[in-house]
Design a protein around this motif. Structure first.
Motif, PDB file in Angstrom:
ATOM      1  N   ILE A  71       0.812  -1.218   0.000  1.00 25.57           N
ATOM      2  CA  ILE A  71       0.000   0.000   0.000  1.00 25.57           C
ATOM      3  C   ILE A  71       0.847   1.270   0.000  1.00 25.57           C
ATOM      4  N   ALA A  72       2.171   1.133  -0.171  1.00 22.75           N
ATOM      5  CA  ALA A  72       3.072   2.289  -0.126  1.00 22.75           C
ATOM      6  C   ALA A  72       2.713   3.383  -1.133  1.00 22.75           C
ATOM      7  N   PRO A  73       2.360   3.066  -2.376  1.00 21.15           N
ATOM      8  CA  PRO A  73       2.003   4.162  -3.291  1.00 21.15           C
ATOM      9  C   PRO A  73       0.780   4.952  -2.817  1.00 21.15           C
ATOM     10  N   VAL A  74      -0.186   4.258  -2.241  1.00 20.68           N
ATOM     11  CA  VAL A  74      -1.391   4.932  -1.755  1.00 20.68           C
ATOM     12  C   VAL A  74      -1.059   5.793  -0.545  1.00 20.68           C
ATOM     13  N   THR A  75      -0.261   5.256   0.378  1.00 25.23           N
ATOM     14  CA  THR A  75       0.084   6.037   1.569  1.00 25.23           C
ATOM     15  C   THR A  75       1.000   7.211   1.224  1.00 25.23           C
ATOM     16  N   LEU A  76       1.810   7.057   0.179  1.00 19.99           N
ATOM     17  CA  LEU A  76       2.648   8.185  -0.250  1.00 19.99           C
ATOM     18  C   LEU A  76       1.780   9.350  -0.690  1.00 19.99           C
ATOM     19  N   VAL A  77       0.801   9.080  -1.535  1.00 20.72           N
ATOM     20  CA  VAL A  77      -0.097  10.144  -1.996  1.00 20.72           C
ATOM     21  C   VAL A  77      -0.895  10.703  -0.825  1.00 20.72           C
ATOM     22  N   GLY A  78      -1.374   9.832   0.044  1.00 22.50           N
ATOM     23  CA  GLY A  78      -2.138  10.279   1.209  1.00 22.50           C
ATOM     24  C   GLY A  78      -1.322  11.134   2.157  1.00 22.50           C
ATOM     25  N   SER A  79      -0.008  10.840   2.259  1.00 17.05           N
ATOM     26  CA  SER A  79       0.834  11.613   3.178  1.00 17.05           C
ATOM     27  C   SER A  79       1.043  13.049   2.707  1.00 17.05           C
ATOM     28  N   PHE A  80       0.812  13.315   1.427  1.00 14.11           N
ATOM     29  CA  PHE A  80       0.892  14.698   0.950  1.00 14.11           C
ATOM     30  C   PHE A  80      -0.243  15.546   1.499  1.00 14.11           C
ATOM     31  N   PHE A  81      -1.362  14.918   1.779  1.00 15.69           N
ATOM     32  CA  PHE A  81      -2.543  15.633   2.264  1.00 15.69           C
ATOM     33  C   PHE A  81      -2.742  15.503   3.773  1.00 15.69           C
ATOM     34  N   ASN A  82      -2.218  14.463   4.377  1.00 15.89           N
ATOM     35  CA  ASN A  82      -2.367  14.231   5.811  1.00 15.89           C
ATOM     36  C   ASN A  82      -0.978  13.998   6.412  1.00 15.89           C
ATOM     37  N   PRO A  83      -0.394  14.982   7.099  1.00 17.35           N
ATOM     38  CA  PRO A  83       0.958  14.837   7.640  1.00 17.35           C
ATOM     39  C   PRO A  83       1.088  13.726   8.691  1.00 17.35           C
ATOM     40  N   ALA A  84      -0.017  13.287   9.285  1.00 20.13           N
ATOM     41  CA  ALA A  84       0.052  12.231  10.290  1.00 20.13           C
ATOM     42  C   ALA A  84       0.156  10.844   9.671  1.00 20.13           C
ATOM     43  N   LEU A  85      -0.043  10.730   8.366  1.00 19.20           N
ATOM     44  CA  LEU A  85       0.001   9.440   7.672  1.00 19.20           C
ATOM     45  C   LEU A  85       1.442   9.134   7.271  1.00 19.20           C
ATOM     46  N   GLU A  86       1.935   7.981   7.689  1.00 22.12           N
ATOM     47  CA  GLU A  86       3.303   7.568   7.385  1.00 22.12           C
ATOM     48  C   GLU A  86       3.297   6.312   6.518  1.00 22.12           C
ATOM     49  N   MET A  87       4.339   6.138   5.724  1.00 25.23           N
ATOM     50  CA  MET A  87       4.463   4.957   4.867  1.00 25.23           C
ATOM     51  C   MET A  87       5.080   3.782   5.607  1.00 25.23           C
ATOM     52  N   GLY A 104       6.999  -6.189  -0.679  1.00 23.10           N
ATOM     53  CA  GLY A 104       5.719  -5.578  -1.030  1.00 23.10           C
ATOM     54  C   GLY A 104       5.859  -4.501  -2.084  1.00 23.10           C
ATOM     55  N   VAL A 105       6.843  -3.636  -1.940  1.00 21.72           N
ATOM     56  CA  VAL A 105       7.075  -2.582  -2.936  1.00 21.72           C
ATOM     57  C   VAL A 105       7.484  -3.210  -4.271  1.00 21.72           C
ATOM     58  N   ALA A 106       8.326  -4.238  -4.220  1.00 25.72           N
ATOM     59  CA  ALA A 106       8.744  -4.907  -5.453  1.00 25.72           C
ATOM     60  C   ALA A 106       7.549  -5.552  -6.157  1.00 25.72           C
ATOM     61  N   LEU A 107       6.629  -6.131  -5.399  1.00 22.94           N
ATOM     62  CA  LEU A 107       5.434  -6.725  -6.003  1.00 22.94           C
ATOM     63  C   LEU A 107       4.573  -5.677  -6.696  1.00 22.94           C
ATOM     64  N   VAL A 108       4.473  -4.506  -6.108  1.00 26.90           N
ATOM     65  CA  VAL A 108       3.697  -3.430  -6.733  1.00 26.90           C
ATOM     66  C   VAL A 108       4.289  -3.095  -8.098  1.00 26.90           C
ATOM     67  N   PHE A 109       5.614  -2.915  -8.149  1.00 29.69           N
ATOM     68  CA  PHE A 109       6.247  -2.583  -9.426  1.00 29.69           C
ATOM     69  C   PHE A 109       6.167  -3.744 -10.413  1.00 29.69           C
ATOM     70  N   LEU A 110       6.255  -4.972  -9.916  1.00 32.37           N
ATOM     71  CA  LEU A 110       6.119  -6.135 -10.790  1.00 32.37           C
ATOM     72  C   LEU A 110       4.731  -6.181 -11.410  1.00 32.37           C
ATOM     73  N   LEU A 111       3.707  -5.979 -10.587  1.00 32.98           N
ATOM     74  CA  LEU A 111       2.336  -5.983 -11.103  1.00 32.98           C
ATOM     75  C   LEU A 111       2.106  -4.838 -12.081  1.00 32.98           C
ATOM     76  N   LEU A 112       2.618  -3.657 -11.758  1.00 38.03           N
ATOM     77  CA  LEU A 112       2.476  -2.530 -12.682  1.00 38.03           C
ATOM     78  C   LEU A 112       3.191  -2.806 -14.005  1.00 38.03           C
ATOM     79  N   GLY A 113       4.347  -3.451 -13.942  1.00 41.50           N
ATOM     80  CA  GLY A 113       5.076  -3.794 -15.162  1.00 41.50           C
ATOM     81  C   GLY A 113       4.332  -4.825 -15.994  1.00 41.50           C
ATOM     82  N   LEU A 114       3.738  -5.802 -15.332  1.00 42.00           N
ATOM     83  CA  LEU A 114       2.972  -6.808 -16.076  1.00 42.00           C
ATOM     84  C   LEU A 114       1.739  -6.213 -16.709  1.00 42.00           C
TER      85      LEU A 114
END
Length: 120
Positions: A71-87, A104-114
């Motif tokens: 969920i790191a990509p989602v929490t990254l975007v969310g942390s721009f709007f909510n400073p209390a949200l950490e990755m 987990g991060v590698a799986l995200v990029f693998l799925l996006l690549g596929l």
């Protein structure tokens, strides 16, 4: 001719990749000076909260690291709007959590690549 070019490219990658990775080793400091700007690149230091439970008495392990990596990509975007949200959970058990997070991060990029490869 084409096989020679591929071989040279692979050899170049095999030589430069370890050098680039070694340059990023812990404890290496790089200082870049540009006129009117100084940028100091350092590697991350130790986490003082490793193996210390949070207020609820919980300690993040490999499974939570895997989930947080997914969920790191989602929490990254969310942390721009909510400073209390950490990755990244700092109350973790160390290497196991870090491995889970990285997988987990590698799986995200693998799925996006596929998915991206199917659209071509």
């Amino acid at each position: 001719m084409k096989k020679t070019i591929i071989f040279v490219a692979q050899l170049l990658i095999l030589v430069t990749l370890p050098l680039m990775l070694a340059a990023c080793a812990p404890g290496s400091d790089i200082e870049v000076n540009v006129p009117a700007t100084t940028l100091q690149l350092t590697t991350p230091g130790p986490n003082p909260l490793v193996n210390e439970a949070n207020d609820d008495g919980r300690l993040a392990g490999a499974a939570q690291g895997l989930w947080h990596g997914l969920i790191a990509p989602v929490t990254l975007v969310g942390s721009f709007f909510n400073p209390a949200l950490e990755m990244y959970e700092v109350h973790n058990n160390g290497r196991e959590y870090n491995l889970g997070f990285l997988v987990g991060v590698a799986l995200v990029f693998l799925l996006l690549g596929l998915i991206g490869g199917r659209w071509r």
